[in-house]
Motif scaffolding. Structure first.
Motif, PDB file in Angstrom:
ATOM      1  N   ASP A   3       0.830  -1.218   0.000  1.00 55.66           N
ATOM      2  CA  ASP A   3       0.000   0.000   0.000  1.00 55.66           C
ATOM      3  C   ASP A   3       0.856   1.256   0.000  1.00 55.66           C
ATOM      4  N   TYR A  56       3.789   1.607  -1.372  1.00 55.51           N
ATOM      5  CA  TYR A  56       4.294   1.825  -2.739  1.00 55.51           C
ATOM      6  C   TYR A  56       3.156   2.132  -3.710  1.00 55.51           C
ATOM      7  N   ASN A  57       1.957   1.614  -3.445  1.00 49.95           N
ATOM      8  CA  ASN A  57       0.805   1.988  -4.284  1.00 49.95           C
ATOM      9  C   ASN A  57       0.564   3.488  -4.178  1.00 49.95           C
ATOM     10  N   ARG A  77       3.322   5.253  -6.067  1.00 46.61           N
ATOM     11  CA  ARG A  77       3.152   5.086  -7.517  1.00 46.61           C
ATOM     12  C   ARG A  77       2.034   5.986  -8.025  1.00 46.61           C
ATOM     13  N   ASN A  78       0.961   6.092  -7.235  1.00 50.60           N
ATOM     14  CA  ASN A  78      -0.160   6.931  -7.649  1.00 50.60           C
ATOM     15  C   ASN A  78       0.232   8.408  -7.673  1.00 50.60           C
ATOM     16  N   ASP A 130      -2.235  -0.895  -8.862  1.00 50.32           N
ATOM     17  CA  ASP A 130      -1.948  -1.180  -7.456  1.00 50.32           C
ATOM     18  C   ASP A 130      -1.557  -2.648  -7.288  1.00 50.32           C
ATOM     19  N   SER A 136      -1.229  -6.014  -4.861  1.00 51.16           N
ATOM     20  CA  SER A 136      -1.863  -6.558  -3.657  1.00 51.16           C
ATOM     21  C   SER A 136      -1.401  -8.000  -3.461  1.00 51.16           C
TER      22      SER A 136
END
Ligand code: NAD
Ligand code: ZN
Length: 238
Positions: free
Chosen positions: A53, A55-56, A59-60, A131, A133
């Motif tokens: 999460d 890194y998500n 990245r976003n 994303d 997971s």
């Protein structure tokens, strides 16, 4: 030509004006997370969802930003040098893709790339900008739960080191841009460059702790200092 083969190392400072916080920024993302929780294999094994999460989220953030004048100028330097039979090796500690989006053709990402995913089980690597997971499966080995960001964590070996040291030893100018010079092995490049006898320069907001290791320094915002330096280099090249 002033310097035929130029080796450039960049760090978080080159992307700061694009809106990405550097690791040392007060109040930046790195002051809100414990490094060992989000940037180590132990942290990932303890709590993979938390790390994915994190890194998500990063990245976003990268999706909404643009390269700045420093990225663009470095791409122009690469083009000008290759047109004259020289070379520019751009080695970055950054996991963003702003150098590529600024036009650089060859970028060595020694700490990986956040827009790629790697399978922790089989090592398969693929572009991935969604994303991650723990429910994702690996297209190569079929196992679920091992898809991680393609970033180098503390305790892991940086990438492409043979290619990087080869380019560094073949260079005749070393330039460090927007890095505090605290994290090895990148922090040791300037000493290797000096040992090989080439001139060294840093471009940074202010003198880094390693400033005494550089023959030259240019201080100020990367978006101003880098284009000014590139313009001078190109003017002197012919
Ligand atoms: P850093 O945040 O340590 O240093 C950034 C440097 O850029 C600083 O010297 C700063 O003065 C300079 N800077 C800031 N804004 C600038 C601007 N507009 N123009 C020019 N310079 C500017 O980042 P780094 O050196 O890239 O860090 C190295 C590596 O450390 C990273 O790639 C990462 O893998 C790793 N890391 C470090 C930490 C940490 O807490 N130090 C945390 C996670 C990862
Ligand atoms: Zn796999």
């Amino acid at each position: 030509m002033l310097a035929k083969n130029i080796f450039i190392l960049t760090g978080a400072g080159v992307s700061a004006e694009s809106g990405l916080s550097t690791f040392r920024d007060k109040g930046g993302i790195w002051s809100q997370y414990r490094l060992e929780e989000v940037a180590s294999i132990q942290g990932y094994e303890r709590n993979p969802s938390f790390v994915l999460d994190f890194y998500n989220m990063r990245r976003n953030t990268h999706g909404g930003i643009e390269p700045n004048a420093a990225h663009v100028a470095l791409a122009q330097l690469e083009e000008a040098w290759s047109a004259r039979g020289g070379s520019v090796t751009l080695c970055t500690q950054n996991v963003d893709n702003l150098h590529e989006r600024g036009g650089s053709k060859r970028v060595l990402h020694m700490h990986g790339e956040i827009a790629k995913a790697r399978c922790h089980d089989c090592g398969a690597l693929a572009p991935y900008d969604g994303d991650l997971s723990v429910n994702l499966g690996c297209a190569a080995c079929g196992r679920t739960g091992g898809m991680r960001p393609h970033v180098v964590w503390f305790g892991e070996t940086p990438l492409l080191m043979d290619e990087i040291y080869e380019a560094l030893s073949a260079a005749d100018l070393f330039v460090s841009i927007g890095t505090s010079g605290n994290v090895y092995p990148a922090a040791g490049f300037v000493a290797a460059a000096r040992a090989a006898g080439m001139p060294t320069m840093e471009i940074n907001l202010e003198a880094s702790e390693n400033a005494h290791l550089f023959d030259m320094g240019r201080y100020g915002k990367a978006s101003e200092q880098v284009p000014a330096w590139v313009t001078e280099m190109v003017a002197l090249a012919d």
